[in-house]
Design a protein around this motif. Structure first.
Motif, PDB file in Angstrom:
ATOM      1  N   LEU A 118       0.813  -1.276   0.043  1.00  0.00           N
ATOM      2  CA  LEU A 118      -0.075  -0.070   0.137  1.00  0.00           C
ATOM      3  C   LEU A 118       0.711   1.352   0.045  1.00  0.00           C
ATOM      4  O   LEU A 118       0.452   2.345  -0.184  1.00  0.00           O
ATOM      5  N   GLY A 119       2.077   1.107   0.346  1.00  0.00           N
ATOM      6  CA  GLY A 119       2.969   2.268   0.312  1.00  0.00           C
ATOM      7  C   GLY A 119       2.811   3.143   1.371  1.00  0.00           C
ATOM      8  O   GLY A 119       3.627   4.040   1.540  1.00  0.00           O
ATOM      9  N   LEU A 120       2.217   2.404   2.720  1.00  0.00           N
ATOM     10  CA  LEU A 120       2.177   3.201   4.043  1.00  0.00           C
ATOM     11  C   LEU A 120       3.556   3.164   4.646  1.00  0.00           C
ATOM     12  O   LEU A 120       4.386   2.272   4.539  1.00  0.00           O
ATOM     13  N   MET A 121       3.626   4.293   5.298  1.00  0.00           N
ATOM     14  CA  MET A 121       4.730   4.500   6.102  1.00  0.00           C
ATOM     15  C   MET A 121       4.959   3.680   7.634  1.00  0.00           C
ATOM     16  O   MET A 121       5.952   2.790   7.944  1.00  0.00           O
ATOM     17  N   PHE A 122       3.783   3.604   8.044  1.00  0.00           N
ATOM     18  CA  PHE A 122       3.527   2.764   9.410  1.00  0.00           C
ATOM     19  C   PHE A 122       2.686   1.655   9.062  1.00  0.00           C
ATOM     20  O   PHE A 122       1.403   2.014   8.837  1.00  0.00           O
ATOM     21  N   THR A 123       2.929   0.435   9.492  1.00  0.00           N
ATOM     22  CA  THR A 123       1.832  -0.807   9.073  1.00  0.00           C
ATOM     23  C   THR A 123       1.966  -1.994  10.042  1.00  0.00           C
ATOM     24  O   THR A 123       3.008  -1.900  10.887  1.00  0.00           O
ATOM     25  N   GLU A 124       1.369  -2.696   9.720  1.00  0.00           N
ATOM     26  CA  GLU A 124       1.418  -4.291  10.573  1.00  0.00           C
ATOM     27  C   GLU A 124       2.454  -4.959   9.800  1.00  0.00           C
ATOM     28  O   GLU A 124       3.120  -4.393   8.792  1.00  0.00           O
ATOM     29  N   PRO A 125       3.098  -5.965  10.433  1.00  0.00           N
ATOM     30  CA  PRO A 125       4.276  -6.818   9.914  1.00  0.00           C
ATOM     31  C   PRO A 125       4.170  -7.118   8.449  1.00  0.00           C
ATOM     32  O   PRO A 125       4.811  -7.517   7.637  1.00  0.00           O
ATOM     33  N   ASP A 126       2.739  -7.313   7.875  1.00  0.00           N
ATOM     34  CA  ASP A 126       2.681  -7.807   6.632  1.00  0.00           C
ATOM     35  C   ASP A 126       2.133  -6.672   5.535  1.00  0.00           C
ATOM     36  O   ASP A 126       1.792  -6.910   4.642  1.00  0.00           O
ATOM     37  N   GLY A 127       2.427  -5.328   6.106  1.00  0.00           N
ATOM     38  CA  GLY A 127       2.176  -4.234   5.317  1.00  0.00           C
ATOM     39  C   GLY A 127       0.658  -3.721   5.398  1.00  0.00           C
ATOM     40  O   GLY A 127       0.521  -2.673   4.449  1.00  0.00           O
ATOM     41  N   SER A 128      -0.184  -4.271   5.918  1.00  0.00           N
ATOM     42  CA  SER A 128      -1.689  -3.564   6.008  1.00  0.00           C
ATOM     43  C   SER A 128      -1.411  -2.512   6.940  1.00  0.00           C
ATOM     44  O   SER A 128      -0.637  -2.170   8.069  1.00  0.00           O
ATOM     45  N   PRO A 129      -2.732  -1.912   7.057  1.00  0.00           N
ATOM     46  CA  PRO A 129      -2.771  -0.492   7.805  1.00  0.00           C
ATOM     47  C   PRO A 129      -2.945  -1.018   9.510  1.00  0.00           C
ATOM     48  O   PRO A 129      -3.384  -1.938   9.693  1.00  0.00           O
ATOM     49  N   LEU A 130      -2.454  -0.099  10.288  1.00  0.00           N
ATOM     50  CA  LEU A 130      -2.542  -0.212  11.464  1.00  0.00           C
ATOM     51  C   LEU A 130      -3.817   0.134  11.858  1.00  0.00           C
ATOM     52  O   LEU A 130      -4.517   1.082  11.208  1.00  0.00           O
ATOM     53  N   HIS A 131      -4.495  -0.234  13.174  1.00  0.00           N
ATOM     54  CA  HIS A 131      -5.606  -0.020  13.486  1.00  0.00           C
ATOM     55  C   HIS A 131      -5.433   1.177  14.447  1.00  0.00           C
ATOM     56  O   HIS A 131      -4.710   1.010  15.530  1.00  0.00           O
ATOM     57  N   PRO A 132      -6.036   2.644  14.520  1.00  0.00           N
ATOM     58  CA  PRO A 132      -5.747   3.620  15.451  1.00  0.00           C
ATOM     59  C   PRO A 132      -5.983   3.385  16.869  1.00  0.00           C
ATOM     60  O   PRO A 132      -5.128   3.660  17.731  1.00  0.00           O
ATOM     61  N   ALA A 133      -7.036   2.389  17.069  1.00  0.00           N
ATOM     62  CA  ALA A 133      -7.398   1.829  18.563  1.00  0.00           C
ATOM     63  C   ALA A 133      -6.291   1.080  19.070  1.00  0.00           C
ATOM     64  O   ALA A 133      -5.810   1.018  19.975  1.00  0.00           O
ATOM     65  N   ASP A 134      -5.651   0.262  18.156  1.00  0.00           N
ATOM     66  CA  ASP A 134      -4.607  -0.753  18.656  1.00  0.00           C
ATOM     67  C   ASP A 134      -3.283   0.001  19.005  1.00  0.00           C
ATOM     68  O   ASP A 134      -2.683  -0.232  19.642  1.00  0.00           O
TER      69      ASP A 134
END
Length: 372
Positions: A209-225
């Motif tokens: 996805l090209g995101l700077m901060f992600t889960e270890p698999d590149g998916s977006p982080l959840h704000p609440a987490d």
């Protein structure tokens, strides 16, 4: 409508206080509707009802929303976790304000504690550049220029209930290009290298996805987490609690403490008006306020500095206008003649002819004329 909102808020508070973990889980990520949100809801209602009243259809003849009175919207002032407040918190668990800010030393302690965490760069960025939670989570690598040290803030990751979606930043002025310090640039570059290793390990499972901060698999982080992670790290570090958003307030406070102009800080935070910045951050770090007070004192030229010392027991006659008492002592320090190596000497007021006339009068006169 407002009454229903208030009932909703009461339900959340009751469930949060429940001893049943299942009931507390129902509102784990639900927040009461604050007074600021109520004002915005009412503004929307007034606009909609005005359209109904003045539009071509003329659906109504009176706008009931104008009769609703809400408590004033008061922007909370950030408070710094001073030593005294920390000691009180340790003793009682009391948090003195809604918006709390760490000192620079406390912020440094936190960053040192999490220095090896995989999301260290995210918290570092928020603490130094003042990004909002969603803005950091919605940051793309293509908007980072290593050579110029700039970030283009164009998106944010929003949480709606539990679901998430990408959207534009909070206001039009929030869409901007900001400059970060060289240390933050290096931290982001190190994070990019770390992320590349995670991408290599994930292989085809990587979400590109090209995101700077992600889960270890590149998916977006959840704000609440991310919020839960921050709270846990703060507790593990043994620091007084602040909200994740308060890292943004800390960045603003530190910028002002460093001598930055209010307009520059407002641009860094991307506020829609400098008034918002000034109203929110009128309080500064205690050491900065002390330095300012001392600076004011140094600007006043004095040849004689007096330190009045009240007696151990009250005198018979008081001086009602100047707050001095008959028989009190006045310590005189002559900056031109006194030996700096010798401690100041106390002389009893009214008995030394070398006293300046104004001080001698103030010390001995117990029946002054009327106030000017």
């Amino acid at each position: 409508m407002i009454e229903r909102i208030e009932e909703f808020n009461d339900q959340i508070e009751d469930l949060r206080k429940s001893t049943d973990p299942d009931k507390r889980a129902l509102v784990r990520y639900r927040r009461p509707v604050g007074i600021a949100s109520m004002h915005r809801i009412m503004a929307t209602a007034r606009k909609a009802l005005n359209d109904a009243m003045y539009g071509e259809a003329r659906l109504i003849t009176f706008n009931p929303a104008v009769k609703v009175e809400l408590p004033p919207e008061v922007r909370p002032k950030p408070l710094v976790w001073t030593d005294a407040r920390v000691a009180r918190w340790v003793e009682t668990g009391e948090i003195p304000g809604k918006v709390m800010v760490w000192t620079p030393e406390q912020t440094g302690t936190f960053l040192d504690f999490i220095a090896h965490h995989r999301l260290y760069a995210y918290f570092h960025l928020l603490a130094h550049a003042g990004l909002r939670r969603g803005e950091g989570l919605g940051q793309y690598w293509v908007d980072f220029d290593e050579d110029t040290g700039t970030l283009a803030i164009r998106f944010q990751l929003l949480q709606v209930g539990w679901e998430t979606e990408f959207g534009t930043p909070k206001t039009d002025s929030s869409v901007a290009i900001i400059t970060v310090d060289r240390g933050t640039v290096l931290e982001l570059c190190a994070h990019r290298s770390r992320q590349q290793r995670e991408r290599d390990e994930a292989g085809d499972a990587w979400a590109n996805l090209g995101l700077m901060f992600t889960e270890p698999d590149g998916s977006p982080l959840h704000p609440a987490d991310v919020t839960d992670l921050f709270n846990a790290l703060v507790e593990e570090a043994g620091l007084p609690p602040i909200r994740l958003h308060d890292l943004r307030h800390g960045a603003a406070t530190f910028a002002l403490a460093s001598g930055a102009d209010m307009k520059i800080v407002s641009s860094m935070l991307r506020h829609s008006s400098i008034t918002i910045t000034a109203d929110t951050y009128t309080g500064v770090l205690p050491q900065v306020a002390q330095a300012t007070a001392e600076g004011i004192a140094r600007l006043v030229p004095r040849k004689v500095t007096s330190y009045r010392i009240m007696p151990d027991r009250p005198a018979i006659e008081d001086h009602p206008r100047l707050g001095l008492v008959s028989g009190s002592q006045t310590m005189i320090h002559n900056a031109e003649t006194e030996n700096e190596d010798e401690p100041p000497k106390c002389q009893e007021a009214g008995r030394d002819e070398s006293l300046p006339a104004s001080l001698e009068y103030a010390a001995r006169d117990s029946n002054p004329g009327p106030a000017d």
